[in-house]
Design a protein around this motif. Structure first.
Motif, PDB file in Angstrom:
ATOM      1  N   ALA A  81      20.365 -10.949  11.927  1.00  0.00           N
ATOM      2  CA  ALA A  81      20.093  -9.778  12.761  1.00  0.00           C
ATOM      3  C   ALA A  81      18.904 -10.013  13.682  1.00  0.00           C
ATOM      4  O   ALA A  81      18.876 -10.974  14.433  1.00  0.00           O
ATOM      5  N   VAL A  82      17.896  -9.149  13.605  1.00  0.00           N
ATOM      6  CA  VAL A  82      16.729  -9.261  14.488  1.00  0.00           C
ATOM      7  C   VAL A  82      15.835 -10.441  14.086  1.00  0.00           C
ATOM      8  O   VAL A  82      14.971 -10.858  14.848  1.00  0.00           O
ATOM      9  N   GLY A  83      16.078 -11.015  12.925  1.00  0.00           N
ATOM     10  CA  GLY A  83      15.309 -12.185  12.500  1.00  0.00           C
ATOM     11  C   GLY A  83      15.547 -13.393  13.393  1.00  0.00           C
ATOM     12  O   GLY A  83      14.648 -14.215  13.586  1.00  0.00           O
ATOM     13  N   ALA A  84      16.730 -13.497  13.972  1.00  0.00           N
ATOM     14  CA  ALA A  84      17.039 -14.639  14.845  1.00  0.00           C
ATOM     15  C   ALA A  84      16.128 -14.677  16.075  1.00  0.00           C
ATOM     16  O   ALA A  84      15.512 -15.711  16.351  1.00  0.00           O
ATOM     17  N   PRO A  85      15.983 -13.560  16.826  1.00  0.00           N
ATOM     18  CA  PRO A  85      15.048 -13.608  17.954  1.00  0.00           C
ATOM     19  C   PRO A  85      13.597 -13.809  17.520  1.00  0.00           C
ATOM     20  O   PRO A  85      12.819 -14.448  18.237  1.00  0.00           O
ATOM     21  N   ILE A  86      13.236 -13.326  16.349  1.00  0.00           N
ATOM     22  CA  ILE A  86      11.861 -13.521  15.863  1.00  0.00           C
ATOM     23  C   ILE A  86      11.612 -14.999  15.578  1.00  0.00           C
ATOM     24  O   ILE A  86      10.553 -15.541  15.918  1.00  0.00           O
ATOM     25  N   ILE A  87      12.582 -15.669  14.976  1.00  0.00           N
ATOM     26  CA  ILE A  87      12.468 -17.114  14.742  1.00  0.00           C
ATOM     27  C   ILE A  87      12.366 -17.841  16.080  1.00  0.00           C
ATOM     28  O   ILE A  87      11.560 -18.758  16.243  1.00  0.00           O
ATOM     29  N   GLY A  88      13.169 -17.422  17.053  1.00  0.00           N
ATOM     30  CA  GLY A  88      13.095 -18.005  18.392  1.00  0.00           C
ATOM     31  C   GLY A  88      11.740 -17.787  19.039  1.00  0.00           C
ATOM     32  O   GLY A  88      11.221 -18.669  19.732  1.00  0.00           O
ATOM     33  N   LEU A  89      11.142 -16.622  18.802  1.00  0.00           N
ATOM     34  CA  LEU A  89       9.814 -16.334  19.356  1.00  0.00           C
ATOM     35  C   LEU A  89       8.742 -17.220  18.734  1.00  0.00           C
ATOM     36  O   LEU A  89       7.859 -17.726  19.440  1.00  0.00           O
ATOM     37  N   VAL A  90       8.817 -17.430  17.435  1.00  0.00           N
ATOM     38  CA  VAL A  90       7.855 -18.329  16.773  1.00  0.00           C
ATOM     39  C   VAL A  90       7.952 -19.725  17.364  1.00  0.00           C
ATOM     40  O   VAL A  90       6.936 -20.366  17.665  1.00  0.00           O
ATOM     41  N   ALA A  91       9.170 -20.195  17.564  1.00  0.00           N
ATOM     42  CA  ALA A  91       9.364 -21.515  18.166  1.00  0.00           C
ATOM     43  C   ALA A  91       8.806 -21.546  19.584  1.00  0.00           C
ATOM     44  O   ALA A  91       8.120 -22.499  19.975  1.00  0.00           O
ATOM     45  N   LEU A  92       9.083 -20.502  20.342  1.00  0.00           N
ATOM     46  CA  LEU A  92       8.606 -20.436  21.714  1.00  0.00           C
ATOM     47  C   LEU A  92       7.084 -20.445  21.785  1.00  0.00           C
ATOM     48  O   LEU A  92       6.499 -21.164  22.596  1.00  0.00           O
ATOM     49  N   VAL A  93       6.429 -19.701  20.935  1.00  0.00           N
ATOM     50  CA  VAL A  93       4.960 -19.644  20.938  1.00  0.00           C
ATOM     51  C   VAL A  93       4.360 -20.973  20.486  1.00  0.00           C
ATOM     52  O   VAL A  93       3.300 -21.387  20.972  1.00  0.00           O
TER      53      VAL A  93
END
Length: 154
Positions: free
Chosen positions: A43-55
């Motif tokens: 669910a919303v965890g996927a974009p959060i994981i993507g954000l951690v990678a991006l940062v």
């Protein structure tokens, strides 16, 4: 900014974060594209994981640029730093696509009446997610290998 703590460069710490976060985000992108159950589980965890990678990417590259100015410049190090500049666009793509795909799955599919649009997004979305995931995986491996070579052989 001084990218060290207690006299020790922070670049290796951020590199390890990036070398874990980016492949995890890439694998999550591939999983949500290919496996409908993963969309519900993550669910919303996927974009959060993507954000951690991006940062993590700008942290690694900024600390690496600082370290580059404090080390002897070699052709191997120059290759590594040049390659590292290519990871940010892939990380942006993975994060953006994960966020858009989550939003589409959460809000878009149920509210759109046009079946053609739903079918088109259902095909294009996963293809883009898989492509961005594979691209970022390849990029992080190539960059990591170049960095390891510059440290151990340079």
């Amino acid at each position: 900014m001084n990218w060290q703590f207690g006299g020790i460069p922070l670049h290796p710490l951020f590199v390890h974060l990036t070398s874990v976060a980016v492949p995890v985000a890439a694998l999550v992108a591939i999983a949500v594209a290919a496996w409908p159950a993963a969309r519900r589980w993550l669910a919303v965890g996927a974009p959060i994981i993507g954000l951690v990678a991006l940062v993590s990417v700008p942290l690694a590259t900024s600390s690496g640029e600082w370290l580059e100015h404090h080390e002897e410049e070699t052709a191997l190090l120059e290759r590594h730093t040049h390659l590292a500049d290519g990871l940010l666009p892939w990380s942006i793509a993975v994060f953006a696509l994960l966020t858009l795909w989550w939003g589409w799955q959460r809000f878009g599919v149920a509210r759109v009446d046009a079946r053609g649009l739903v079918r088109a997004v259902g095909i294009v979305g996963p293809v883009l997610l898989v492509a961005a995931g594979i691209g970022s995986l390849i990029e992080v491996v190539v960059i990591g290998h170049a960095g390891a070579v510059s440290v151990w052989k340079g």
